[in-house]
Design a protein around this motif. Structure first.
Motif, PDB file in Angstrom:
ATOM      1  N   PHE A  54       0.999  -7.830  -2.021  1.00 30.38           N
ATOM      2  CA  PHE A  54       0.810  -6.478  -2.586  1.00 30.38           C
ATOM      3  C   PHE A  54       1.956  -5.828  -2.205  1.00 30.38           C
ATOM      4  O   PHE A  54       2.103  -5.523  -0.946  1.00 30.38           O
ATOM      5  CB  PHE A  54      -0.607  -6.063  -2.279  1.00 30.38           C
ATOM      6  CG  PHE A  54      -0.954  -4.555  -2.817  1.00 30.38           C
ATOM      7  CD1 PHE A  54      -1.502  -4.482  -4.094  1.00 30.38           C
ATOM      8  CD2 PHE A  54      -0.991  -3.389  -2.034  1.00 30.38           C
ATOM      9  CE1 PHE A  54      -1.978  -3.175  -4.509  1.00 30.38           C
ATOM     10  CE2 PHE A  54      -1.303  -2.361  -2.508  1.00 30.38           C
ATOM     11  CZ  PHE A  54      -1.774  -2.297  -3.880  1.00 30.38           C
ATOM     12  N   THR A  55       2.607  -4.932  -2.890  1.00 29.72           N
ATOM     13  CA  THR A  55       3.817  -4.192  -2.838  1.00 29.72           C
ATOM     14  C   THR A  55       3.620  -2.835  -2.894  1.00 29.72           C
ATOM     15  O   THR A  55       2.683  -2.494  -3.385  1.00 29.72           O
ATOM     16  CB  THR A  55       4.960  -4.957  -3.455  1.00 29.72           C
ATOM     17  OG1 THR A  55       4.910  -4.555  -4.844  1.00 29.72           O
ATOM     18  CG2 THR A  55       5.021  -6.458  -3.528  1.00 29.72           C
ATOM     19  N   PRO A  59       0.842   4.310   3.075  1.00 28.58           N
ATOM     20  CA  PRO A  59       1.023   3.255   2.202  1.00 28.58           C
ATOM     21  C   PRO A  59       1.302   2.181   2.978  1.00 28.58           C
ATOM     22  O   PRO A  59       0.630   0.972   2.415  1.00 28.58           O
ATOM     23  CB  PRO A  59       2.037   3.779   1.281  1.00 28.58           C
ATOM     24  CG  PRO A  59       1.996   5.367   1.317  1.00 28.58           C
ATOM     25  CD  PRO A  59       1.482   5.490   2.699  1.00 28.58           C
ATOM     26  N   ARG A  60       2.084   1.992   4.072  1.00 22.37           N
ATOM     27  CA  ARG A  60       2.619   0.798   4.663  1.00 22.37           C
ATOM     28  C   ARG A  60       1.334   0.146   5.217  1.00 22.37           C
ATOM     29  O   ARG A  60       0.828  -1.067   5.024  1.00 22.37           O
ATOM     30  CB  ARG A  60       3.702   1.112   5.815  1.00 22.37           C
ATOM     31  CG  ARG A  60       3.895  -0.174   6.350  1.00 22.37           C
ATOM     32  CD  ARG A  60       5.125   0.051   7.450  1.00 22.37           C
ATOM     33  NE  ARG A  60       6.007   1.016   7.189  1.00 22.37           N
ATOM     34  CZ  ARG A  60       7.203   0.727   6.417  1.00 22.37           C
ATOM     35  NH1 ARG A  60       7.500  -0.574   6.135  1.00 22.37           N
ATOM     36  NH2 ARG A  60       8.311   1.599   6.116  1.00 22.37           N
ATOM     37  N   ARG A  61       0.136   0.907   5.844  1.00 19.55           N
ATOM     38  CA  ARG A  61      -0.921   0.162   6.551  1.00 19.55           C
ATOM     39  C   ARG A  61      -1.831  -0.316   5.504  1.00 19.55           C
ATOM     40  O   ARG A  61      -2.309  -1.208   5.632  1.00 19.55           O
ATOM     41  CB  ARG A  61      -1.452   1.309   7.590  1.00 19.55           C
ATOM     42  CG  ARG A  61      -0.486   1.642   8.781  1.00 19.55           C
ATOM     43  CD  ARG A  61      -1.234   2.873   9.573  1.00 19.55           C
ATOM     44  NE  ARG A  61      -2.392   2.175  10.242  1.00 19.55           N
ATOM     45  CZ  ARG A  61      -2.837   2.984  11.029  1.00 19.55           C
ATOM     46  NH1 ARG A  61      -2.681   4.210  11.129  1.00 19.55           N
ATOM     47  NH2 ARG A  61      -3.785   2.532  11.635  1.00 19.55           N
ATOM     48  N   LEU A  62      -1.929   0.440   4.207  1.00 18.84           N
ATOM     49  CA  LEU A  62      -2.822  -0.077   3.200  1.00 18.84           C
ATOM     50  C   LEU A  62      -2.125  -1.241   2.789  1.00 18.84           C
ATOM     51  O   LEU A  62      -3.116  -2.392   2.126  1.00 18.84           O
ATOM     52  CB  LEU A  62      -2.974   0.980   2.018  1.00 18.84           C
ATOM     53  CG  LEU A  62      -3.896   0.578   0.881  1.00 18.84           C
ATOM     54  CD1 LEU A  62      -5.208   0.219   1.317  1.00 18.84           C
ATOM     55  CD2 LEU A  62      -3.947   1.916   0.022  1.00 18.84           C
ATOM     56  N   ILE A  63      -0.948  -1.246   2.532  1.00 20.66           N
ATOM     57  CA  ILE A  63      -0.314  -2.445   1.837  1.00 20.66           C
ATOM     58  C   ILE A  63      -0.424  -3.716   2.760  1.00 20.66           C
ATOM     59  O   ILE A  63      -0.827  -4.612   2.283  1.00 20.66           O
ATOM     60  CB  ILE A  63       1.156  -2.417   1.830  1.00 20.66           C
ATOM     61  CG1 ILE A  63       1.413  -1.251   0.496  1.00 20.66           C
ATOM     62  CG2 ILE A  63       1.674  -3.694   1.365  1.00 20.66           C
ATOM     63  CD1 ILE A  63       2.838  -0.853   0.420  1.00 20.66           C
ATOM     64  N   ALA A  64      -0.453  -3.410   4.039  1.00 25.33           N
ATOM     65  CA  ALA A  64      -0.611  -4.487   5.039  1.00 25.33           C
ATOM     66  C   ALA A  64      -2.243  -5.081   5.165  1.00 25.33           C
ATOM     67  O   ALA A  64      -2.483  -6.126   5.050  1.00 25.33           O
ATOM     68  CB  ALA A  64      -0.272  -4.173   6.405  1.00 25.33           C
TER      69      ALA A  64
END
Length: 89
Positions: free
Chosen positions: A6-7, A72-77
């Protein structure tokens, strides 16, 4: 959907589809570390975003972990962790 990752582009598409965007926010910019509140997404918009992700990617996001994913970075992870687990199963 049998996605393996997921990007940020995937998240942008889901955010636009699920909740739209504020005219003052440029989702094409460097948003990875901005708080969702700063991007104009409040809790209801994020719940719809989570629902879209779960339906599209066939995963179930833990509510507490999702609430802690404030950028966004944390949700993507978080999503990628779930995708990795479902690939391993």
């Amino acid at each position: 959907m049998a996605a393996t990752s997921f990007t940020l582009d995937d998240l942008r598409a889901v955010l636009l589809r699920a909740a739209g965007t504020d005219d003052t926010v440029d989702l094409d910019g460097d948003i990875a570390d901005l708080d969702f509140a700063d991007l104009g997404y409040e809790s209801l918009a994020l719940l719809e975003t989570a629902g879209q992700i779960e339906r599209t990617y066939g995963i179930s996001l833990d509510e507490e972990a999702f609430a802690d994913a404030r950028t966004p970075r944390r949700l993507i992870a978080l999503v990628n962790t779930h995708l990795s687990v479902s690939d391993a199963a």
